[in-house]
Design an enzyme around this catalytic site. Sequence first.
Site, mmCIF file in Angstrom:
data_model
loop_
_atom_site.group_PDB
_atom_site.id
_atom_site.type_symbol
_atom_site.label_atom_id
_atom_site.label_comp_id
_atom_site.label_asym_id
_atom_site.label_seq_id
_atom_site.Cartn_x
_atom_site.Cartn_y
_atom_site.Cartn_z
ATOM 1 N NE ARG A 174 42.593 32.803 23.217
ATOM 2 C CZ ARG A 174 42.832 33.816 22.390
ATOM 3 N NH1 ARG A 174 42.176 33.891 21.247
ATOM 4 N NH2 ARG A 174 43.726 34.729 22.699
ATOM 5 C CG HIS A 203 46.051 30.522 31.583
ATOM 6 N ND1 HIS A 203 46.743 29.336 31.654
ATOM 7 C CD2 HIS A 203 44.765 30.215 31.807
ATOM 8 C CE1 HIS A 203 45.911 28.360 31.926
ATOM 9 N NE2 HIS A 203 44.715 28.860 32.025
ATOM 10 C CD GLU A 204 46.590 29.959 26.373
ATOM 11 O OE1 GLU A 204 46.530 30.515 25.267
ATOM 12 O OE2 GLU A 204 47.641 29.484 26.834
ATOM 13 N N GLY A 205 44.481 34.748 27.263
ATOM 14 C CA GLY A 205 43.637 35.914 27.031
ATOM 15 C C GLY A 205 42.800 36.210 28.254
ATOM 16 C CG HIS A 222 38.745 35.854 25.687
ATOM 17 N ND1 HIS A 222 38.917 35.192 24.498
ATOM 18 C CD2 HIS A 222 39.748 35.418 26.491
ATOM 19 C CE1 HIS A 222 39.951 34.377 24.578
ATOM 20 N NE2 HIS A 222 40.478 34.501 25.776
#
Length: 603
Positions: free
Chosen positions: A308, A452-454, A459
Amino acid sequence: MALRATLDFLLRDWLQVQSLSERPRFAEHSLEGYAAVLDSCERIAAEQFAPANRACDAEEPRFDGERVILPASTQQALDAYIASGMLAASQDEAQGGLQLPCVIETAANAFFQKASVGISGYALLTVGNANLLLAHGSERQRAVFAQPQLQGRWFGTMCLSEPQAGSSLSDIQTRAVSDGEGFELDPLGPRYRLRGHKMWISAGEHELSENIVHLVLAKIPDAQGRLVPGARGISLFIVPKHGVDAEGRLNGQRNEVALAGLNHKLGFRGTSNCLLNFGEGGAGAIGYLVGQPGEGLRCMFHMMNEARIGVGLAATMLGYAGFEASLAYARQRPQGRSLGMGVKDAAQPQQLIIEHADVKRMLLAQKSYVEGALALELFCARLVDEQKTGAPEAAAEAAQLLEVLIPIAKSWPSEWCLEANSLAIQVLGGAGYTRDFPVEQYWRDNRLNMIHEGTHGIHGLDLLGRKVVLNGGQALRVLAARINRTVEAALQRPALAAQANQLAAALAQLGRASKAAWATGEPEVALANATPYLQAFGHGVLAWLWLDVTLALDDAAVSSDFAQGKRAAAAYFYRYELPKISAWLAVVESREPLCREMQDGWF
């Protein structure tokens, strides 16, 4: 040089990285040594990554039935990266690493992310994979699977999402069944057979390295063959593309990991993105358990948090690349004339568009976004160093700050540096919408980073639903105390007092909204406006960092133009951006029910 000058200032004058050399871990390094690392990475990025960036976009990955084909320049760029030693930059010297501080590693990688984010993706994933195994793997797993990645012989991935589950990891269905009696004693770890499908796997298949180490989330069925529902049943497995023996030598057998298809992306095409099948039509893909059963998500979050910060840096540098391109264009493109006394004289020569107030507005917005985001990412990396090497009290504070800042480090640049890319296109006008100029590729590449990555929404839920209420809001109080220290220092400088008071008011507003959101104690009510909360929180953090950076300017030996540019960007953020938080927080504080109560049929 503008990026390098900003990096040098932020590292030396703001973050005081030279003080890290007083710590045993970094005692062999100096400010001059750090500069040499940046020099080398800046050169490699310019000579190898930047020239390959357009090719990896135009020649997107393709599968010929046997292998995934990428441009030759991608291999050449990554070979140069491997030769630089950056894959092991922060590792112990005894393990072949450079033992660099995380903040220097992050600054060095900024050059590669800016030059070609798609090619850089392979290195980002490989380092994250190796670091996870160093933290959670057995001694043999570290030696066999992590070390070859840090040496650049093997590359790595993370395999989380599935076609039917997406971001809802508790719903994954990939199964891992013990390979039978005796295999639980395999030197590489308890051995399992995996079957399932993984979607959106970046770097999932290629020919860039001898092997690919997949870190795969899967569930171990119970005695009745049922999968444990929820996240508690998730375990983590090492699944190599090619089989290896206990010493890490390739055994000549292809593991049952098959490419089912390539995803054809809007941008970020330099990194292959795959649908992978595990164990289809055979005994199952061989996988080695990492840690204990049911601990997969906890282990994977080690890699995800690193990723992240990496995604935030990638978004930042794509925004920075667009800013530089549009600034250069504005400085050489003549169009329009001064209004003068309200009458344009067509006989007069055209002005460069950088002289127009609205173009200056768009450039200032970009500058405030990308340089503020760069400060954010470097600050978070400096916190990682503090957490690992600082005195106990400072390390504890750094850990709490990271807890609450990680969602911002990933999400804020992915939204606002994307906006910077959009403004870069606007500065170029019609030219910006063509492939003759690079700004359209930067926008396409950056659009992935909010996903991507949440995703952005995830978040927001993480920040408001978990981070700010954790331990009774302790992390939020630590952040507020840190912000207030900056406010108090700025109040002593007459030129900054107005910004200090504005930031203090914004912090108070954020505190009120945080409490009001949870006033009913009902998560569904509190979190319905989590994304506006995330946006307001992020803007508050960036306003704080800009004020803190501005404080450092007064004592720095920098040119007048450099300092004035930073002050103007900070002023822009306070006058044009920070006031937006009132609208965002209004719906949070009132627990606005509109989106929550909206019905499907009403659309």
